[in-house]
Design an enzyme around this catalytic site. Structure first.
Site, PDB file in Angstrom:
ATOM      1  N   VAL B  16     -23.926  54.076 -36.131  1.00  0.00           N
ATOM      2  CA  VAL B  16     -23.687  53.668 -34.745  1.00  0.00           C
ATOM      3  C   VAL B  16     -22.819  52.408 -34.704  1.00  0.00           C
ATOM      4  O   VAL B  16     -21.907  52.289 -33.876  1.00  0.00           O
ATOM      5  CB  VAL B  16     -25.012  53.459 -33.987  1.00  0.00           C
ATOM      6  CG1 VAL B  16     -24.753  52.939 -32.575  1.00  0.00           C
ATOM      7  CG2 VAL B  16     -25.797  54.769 -33.921  1.00  0.00           C
ATOM      8  N   LYS B 107     -35.192  51.502 -30.221  1.00  0.00           N
ATOM      9  CA  LYS B 107     -36.338  51.896 -29.381  1.00  0.00           C
ATOM     10  C   LYS B 107     -37.667  51.550 -30.011  1.00  0.00           C
ATOM     11  O   LYS B 107     -38.616  51.193 -29.313  1.00  0.00           O
ATOM     12  CB  LYS B 107     -36.308  53.393 -29.066  1.00  0.00           C
ATOM     13  CG  LYS B 107     -36.168  54.276 -30.288  1.00  0.00           C
ATOM     14  CD  LYS B 107     -34.842  54.956 -30.235  1.00  0.00           C
ATOM     15  CE  LYS B 107     -34.461  55.563 -31.545  1.00  0.00           C
ATOM     16  NZ  LYS B 107     -33.023  55.841 -31.615  1.00  0.00           N
ATOM     17  N   GLU B 131     -29.679  50.129 -22.971  1.00  0.00           N
ATOM     18  CA  GLU B 131     -29.319  51.476 -22.498  1.00  0.00           C
ATOM     19  C   GLU B 131     -29.265  52.466 -23.664  1.00  0.00           C
ATOM     20  O   GLU B 131     -29.638  53.629 -23.524  1.00  0.00           O
ATOM     21  CB  GLU B 131     -27.961  51.429 -21.782  1.00  0.00           C
ATOM     22  CG  GLU B 131     -27.453  52.744 -21.242  1.00  0.00           C
ATOM     23  CD  GLU B 131     -28.337  53.303 -20.128  1.00  0.00           C
ATOM     24  OE1 GLU B 131     -28.326  52.758 -19.033  1.00  0.00           O
ATOM     25  OE2 GLU B 131     -29.050  54.295 -20.380  1.00  0.00           O
ATOM     26  N   GLY B 136     -29.378  58.252 -26.026  1.00  0.00           N
ATOM     27  CA  GLY B 136     -28.006  58.017 -26.473  1.00  0.00           C
ATOM     28  C   GLY B 136     -27.041  57.667 -25.373  1.00  0.00           C
ATOM     29  O   GLY B 136     -27.213  56.657 -24.679  1.00  0.00           O
ATOM     30  N   ILE B 138     -26.439  59.084 -22.516  1.00  0.00           N
ATOM     31  CA  ILE B 138     -26.791  59.384 -21.125  1.00  0.00           C
ATOM     32  C   ILE B 138     -27.210  58.084 -20.442  1.00  0.00           C
ATOM     33  O   ILE B 138     -28.127  57.418 -20.922  1.00  0.00           O
ATOM     34  CB  ILE B 138     -27.964  60.382 -21.039  1.00  0.00           C
ATOM     35  CG1 ILE B 138     -27.700  61.614 -21.898  1.00  0.00           C
ATOM     36  CG2 ILE B 138     -28.244  60.763 -19.600  1.00  0.00           C
ATOM     37  CD1 ILE B 138     -28.929  62.524 -22.052  1.00  0.00           C
ATOM     38  N   LYS B 207     -39.439  56.145 -26.912  1.00  0.00           N
ATOM     39  CA  LYS B 207     -38.554  56.244 -25.751  1.00  0.00           C
ATOM     40  C   LYS B 207     -39.355  56.372 -24.461  1.00  0.00           C
ATOM     41  O   LYS B 207     -38.983  55.817 -23.425  1.00  0.00           O
ATOM     42  CB  LYS B 207     -37.599  57.419 -25.930  1.00  0.00           C
ATOM     43  CG  LYS B 207     -36.614  57.180 -27.084  1.00  0.00           C
ATOM     44  CD  LYS B 207     -35.954  58.465 -27.548  1.00  0.00           C
ATOM     45  CE  LYS B 207     -34.982  58.216 -28.692  1.00  0.00           C
ATOM     46  NZ  LYS B 207     -34.589  59.476 -29.374  1.00  0.00           N
TER      47      LYS B 207
END
Lengths: 439, 439
Positions: B16, B107, B131, B136, B138, B207
């Site tokens: 990432v 998370k 966010e 991910g 969205i 999450k």
């Protein structure tokens, strides 16, 4: 906590206006608890101050005098929910000149006069917030402008009109003809007494102008969007489409490719397995492709009192938090002239097609049909012809094509009509293969 | 235009992290054009400074020295992408103490130590933006906090783990057993070498703790969430479910009713026609019910380099615009103790159930089975028993129930096992009837 109440004026006390008033009055405390924003409904302006509404306003709030809102300097935010493009435009200009931020759900006004209003807002250092203008309560504008800000957006596909989707869903599910489905939509409150702007695709095009502007970065002139409505869709074609694995939807399509943008609204067949094909009834959904995020889809109620009011109030909160003005000020769209250059002519778009002709059931028909398509460089991908009741009747012959230039298809259809093997006008519906965001 | 570059430091140059660096380097100009925010990647910190990555950093940016980031006062924003809960926690504390806003996709850390970190951030007047921690690319956190701010949220249903959804989708589509589907997921890069946290439901629960906090307004203790994974799901049950019209999904469920909140993660059968049932492969989707907006659904890639990076960069932009700090400061969650009181015990939840027992094919089985369920006040809604190969084999007998208290079901299953008419342990999978937002 920002305890000082922020006074907000509302113009237009119709269905959505009543919903907005309800949220102010009933959810003010929870909004305050969650965001620190303390909202106060300062006044509600409507020419009709006597008809009963679904929400009872506190004494003295309702007035038919717009100047009460405009001249009250303790009101920094004004909501316009009149609709239409004439009076509403004047009202928004007056709100801005009076130094108020504007919140609106008015897609027609923004699509047709957005640039002019944006200039007026910037001139006075205020913003226009319009989350409620597209897809009702779905926070799609915020998603494009903030959530997907790191993405180059290459395409959007939207079911943006609940009336049309309700009608097409019912025609599909219940074999109803267009008029029956429309009457049913009116009865259910999903279509207005005069549904013209919905069913002819204009409303969807208004929303596409707004979403396309934000997604592709141009001031998109509404009149440059190619539009077809759903008035001509017949149950026969819906049934034949289903047999071939397709579902019909009125789609707003925006695709950017090599600095050209295709913007169009028309009924399409989409594959029955695609997610948008599952969106039924009055619901909306928008699929957006970003280069980093891939395909994201947003689904919900695209209209109605409370969903639209939900978006209006969210915009008010964003204005109070100071976010909207910053985003509005930094919204740098390329001007209309550049947009006109960038928008692809409908003749040049590439699409697959579904064609139905009423062919005379006689020798030589297929040969003629096939030759005309071949002569126009159109390659057939599928065909469907149910056996007729004997020779010399007409039978529907359906052809689906591989990707073809629109101009070629238009010319082929004209040539077909000039022959003596088909009767009546051919039906031509585009097939949209929404790209799959593959594993 | 805010032309002065905002310098951003990144810690964690893995998958990432590489995606984030790519967006900074390749999309900086377009982000600046659209938002006025001029981002500069100031440094990238990772213990491994030699392995090749998918993006080439400008000379001098990569370092293994965290203090270079911490001590540089020209860097107001730091991104933590280390993962895990130990080193990452220390790093986030250091970032905050050094006076930097924190952006994270972590998370697990937020679910387990969020309140502690939030206190630390507020103490220094900085914010933590997250966010990217859920679903991910969205923009779901922004949707809950801003887009739906006017709503009382009553329920959320989420497919939040791409690994599990990929495995269950493949088991369903291809009749693969769990192990084969898991191996395939690893091969495709959708499961890590050690997939424990994904397949046992922990990742989904992390999450849910975050999304549930925002949706329902409590600091939700991660350990109060009831969690079952997908390790025990068999192809046989998937097939029987399909025959009865159900598709299996690992769902995060949060439902608020009468001041009680049910929070749980477990595999469920959902109706094959529901929209969430169409979400396949590594995709995520979250359905959120608000009192004004109705049901809205958000769909997209829930993990992966670029989708997650898309959310990280969106958070950085929001911080620069000043929006995140305001929202963070106003995020008023009720404390953990109140959350523990509000969270419903799993024994008290009401659910429908799918039960499969291996029944001995002999007289009296149905009577015994039926009596035990009846004695526990469990009403049968459907049954499926394929004919066996003759008497005295065992045959699978499947029962679905009407809504039933979990505690009654647990007791009934124990009673069933004590009889001599079933062999082995009964299989019990909840059926979730996601409410329809009706016309």
């Amino acid at each position: 906590m920002n305890e000082k109440p922020v006074r907000v004026g509302l113009v237009g006390f119709g269905t959505v206006g009543s919903g907005v008033a309800r949220l102010f009055l009933e959810n003010g405390d929870s909004i305050r608890a969650r965001t620190g924003v303390n909202l106060e409904l300062a006044c509600v302006v409507d020419l009709d101050t006597t008809s009963p509404r679904s929400i009872l306003l506190p004494e003295g709030l309702l007035t038919d005098d717009l100047s009460r809102l405009l001249n009250d300097n303790s009101i920094p935010i004004a909501i316009e929910l009149i609709g239409g493009t004439t009076a509403a435009k004047e009202v928004q200009h007056k709100m801005l000149q009076a130094g108020k931020h504007v919140v609106t759900a008015n897609k027609a006004l923004l699509a047709e006069h957005g640039p002019e209003l944006f200039v007026a807002a910037r001139a006075v250092g205020k913003c226009i917030a319009f989350e409620a203008s597209c897809a009702g309560g779905i926070p799609i504008i915020s998603a494009i402008r903030s959530g997907l800000v790191a993405n180059n957006i290459s395409a959007l596909y939207g079911i943006l009109n609940g009336t049309c989707n309700y009608i097409l869903s019912n025609m599909t599910a219940r074999n109803e003809d267009f008029q029956t489905a429309l009457d049913q939509a009116k009865e259910k409150g999903y279509a207005e007494a005069d549904p013209t702007l919905d069913i002819n695709g204009s409303d969807t095009a208004h929303k596409l102008a707004i979403l396309g502007s934000l997604a592709f970065g141009y001031e998109i002139p509404y009149d440059a969007i190619y539009v077809e409505g759903i008035e001509q869709i017949s149950v026969d074609d819906i049934r034949c489409g289903l047999e071939m694995g397709y579902v019909i939807k009125l789609l707003a399509i925006g695709v950017k490719e090599d600095h050209k943008i295709s913007l169009r609204v028309h009924p399409c067949f989409i594959h029955e397995d695609s997610l948008l094909a599952q969106v039924n009834g009055p619901f909306n959904a928008i699929s957006i492709f970003g280069h980093a995020v891939g395909n994201t889809i947003y689904y919900g109620r695209g209209a109605g009192m409370m969903p639209t009011a939900s978006a209006v109030v969210a915009d008010v909160v964003e204005i109070v938090l100071g976010n909207s003005l910053k985003i509005f000020n930094n919204l740098a769209l390329r001007p209309v002239e550049q947009a006109r250059d960038a928008i692809e002519d409908i003749g040049n778009i590439i699409s697959r097609f579904y064609i139905r002709v009423m062919a005379k059931d006689q020798p030589g028909v297929v040969a003629t049909y096939g030759k005309i398509l071949g002569d126009h460089n159109i390659s057939i991908s599928g065909a469907l012809q149910h056996e007729g009741k004997g020779p010399y009747n007409t039978v529907p012959v359906i052809i689906t094509t591989h990707p073809t230039r629109q101009a070629n298809m238009t010319a082929a259809l004209e040539a077909l009509q000039r022959t003596d093997v088909v009767s009546g006008e051919p039906v031509c519906i585009r097939i949209m293969d929404i790209p799959e965001d593959q594993d």
